[in-house]
Design a protein around this motif. Structure first.
Motif, PDB file in Angstrom:
ATOM      1  N   ARG A  83       0.870  -1.178   0.000  1.00  0.00           N
ATOM      2  CA  ARG A  83       0.000   0.000   0.000  1.00  0.00           C
ATOM      3  C   ARG A  83       0.902   1.221   0.000  1.00  0.00           C
ATOM      4  NH1 ARG A  83      -4.677   1.602   4.314  1.00  0.00           N
ATOM      5  NH2 ARG A  83      -5.556   3.296   3.088  1.00  0.00           N
ATOM      6  N   ARG A  84       0.693   2.112  -0.955  1.00  0.00           N
ATOM      7  CA  ARG A  84       1.507   3.315  -1.109  1.00  0.00           C
ATOM      8  C   ARG A  84       0.636   4.544  -0.833  1.00  0.00           C
ATOM      9  NH1 ARG A  84       5.984   0.586  -1.945  1.00  0.00           N
ATOM     10  NH2 ARG A  84       6.162  -0.615  -3.838  1.00  0.00           N
ATOM     11  N   PHE A  85       1.287   5.595  -0.378  1.00  0.00           N
ATOM     12  CA  PHE A  85       0.605   6.859  -0.101  1.00  0.00           C
ATOM     13  C   PHE A  85       1.278   7.963  -0.907  1.00  0.00           C
ATOM     14  CE2 PHE A  85      -0.049   4.160   3.535  1.00  0.00           C
ATOM     15  CZ  PHE A  85      -1.380   4.351   3.848  1.00  0.00           C
ATOM     16  N   VAL A  86       0.460   8.821  -1.501  1.00  0.00           N
ATOM     17  CA  VAL A  86       0.965   9.980  -2.238  1.00  0.00           C
ATOM     18  C   VAL A  86       0.154  11.206  -1.830  1.00  0.00           C
ATOM     19  CG1 VAL A  86       1.810   8.696  -4.246  1.00  0.00           C
ATOM     20  CG2 VAL A  86      -0.535   9.487  -4.220  1.00  0.00           C
ATOM     21  N   SER A  87       0.816  12.371  -1.793  1.00  0.00           N
ATOM     22  CA  SER A  87       0.078  13.604  -1.508  1.00  0.00           C
ATOM     23  C   SER A  87      -0.030  14.422  -2.772  1.00  0.00           C
ATOM     24  CB  SER A  87       0.735  14.453  -0.449  1.00  0.00           C
ATOM     25  OG  SER A  87       1.828  13.908   0.135  1.00  0.00           O
ATOM     26  N   GLY A  88      -1.140  15.066  -2.908  1.00  0.00           N
ATOM     27  CA  GLY A  88      -1.373  15.897  -4.075  1.00  0.00           C
ATOM     28  C   GLY A  88      -2.369  16.981  -3.740  1.00  0.00           C
ATOM     29  N   GLY A  89      -2.896  17.624  -4.760  1.00  0.00           N
ATOM     30  CA  GLY A  89      -3.863  18.702  -4.588  1.00  0.00           C
ATOM     31  C   GLY A  89      -5.114  18.266  -3.850  1.00  0.00           C
ATOM     32  N   ALA A  90      -5.478  17.003  -3.963  1.00  0.00           N
ATOM     33  CA  ALA A  90      -6.689  16.497  -3.306  1.00  0.00           C
ATOM     34  C   ALA A  90      -6.386  15.930  -1.930  1.00  0.00           C
ATOM     35  CB  ALA A  90      -7.334  15.432  -4.184  1.00  0.00           C
ATOM     36  N   GLY A  91      -5.154  16.073  -1.462  1.00  0.00           N
ATOM     37  CA  GLY A  91      -4.781  15.529  -0.158  1.00  0.00           C
ATOM     38  C   GLY A  91      -4.022  14.229  -0.316  1.00  0.00           C
ATOM     39  N   VAL A  92      -3.960  13.452   0.747  1.00  0.00           N
ATOM     40  CA  VAL A  92      -3.235  12.183   0.735  1.00  0.00           C
ATOM     41  C   VAL A  92      -4.150  11.094   0.176  1.00  0.00           C
ATOM     42  CG1 VAL A  92      -2.085  10.454   2.145  1.00  0.00           C
ATOM     43  CG2 VAL A  92      -1.809  12.867   2.692  1.00  0.00           C
TER      44      VAL A  92
END
Length: 115
Positions: A83-92
């Protein structure tokens, strides 16, 4: 001793050109997407006929091999789910990918047949 509780084997087609990235840690990873056909039983429950799975390759020798794959190549991969997590404009956001241990080309008929 290997942990076989988190082991996946998938056969499908490479959807695009594999991409190499150097992470802020200095580690290099090659990523590609694998298009996997759903079984006939799964297609009876959903109109979706394929799934697209993100794959990550960390070992140097395997990275070099995977970078030579072309879009549409039929392959079998084995590895572990992560399971990977990424942050962006919409949040995590999170997603599941496969950390690939092995990847080998297979015949196109291996991809076309239903399990």
């Amino acid at each position: 001793m290997t942990d076989e509780n988190n082991r996946v084997h998938l056969t499908g087609r490479v959807s695009g050109v594999p991409e190499s990235k150097v992470l802020p840690s200095g580690d290099e990873v090659v990523s590609f997407r694998l298009v996997v056909r759903r079984s006939a039983a799964a297609r009876r429950r959903s109109k979706q006929v394929v799934d697209t799975i993100e794959c990550s390759v960390w070992r140097a020798a395997l990275r070099r091999s995977v970078l030579r794959l072309e879009p549409g190549s039929a392959v079998t991969v084995a590895g572990a789910l992560r399971r990977r997590f990424v942050s962006g404009g919409a949040g995590v956001m999170s997603f599941v990918s496969v950390d690939v241990d092995t990847c080998r080309k297979v015949s196109a008929t291996a991809v076309a047949s239903d399990p």
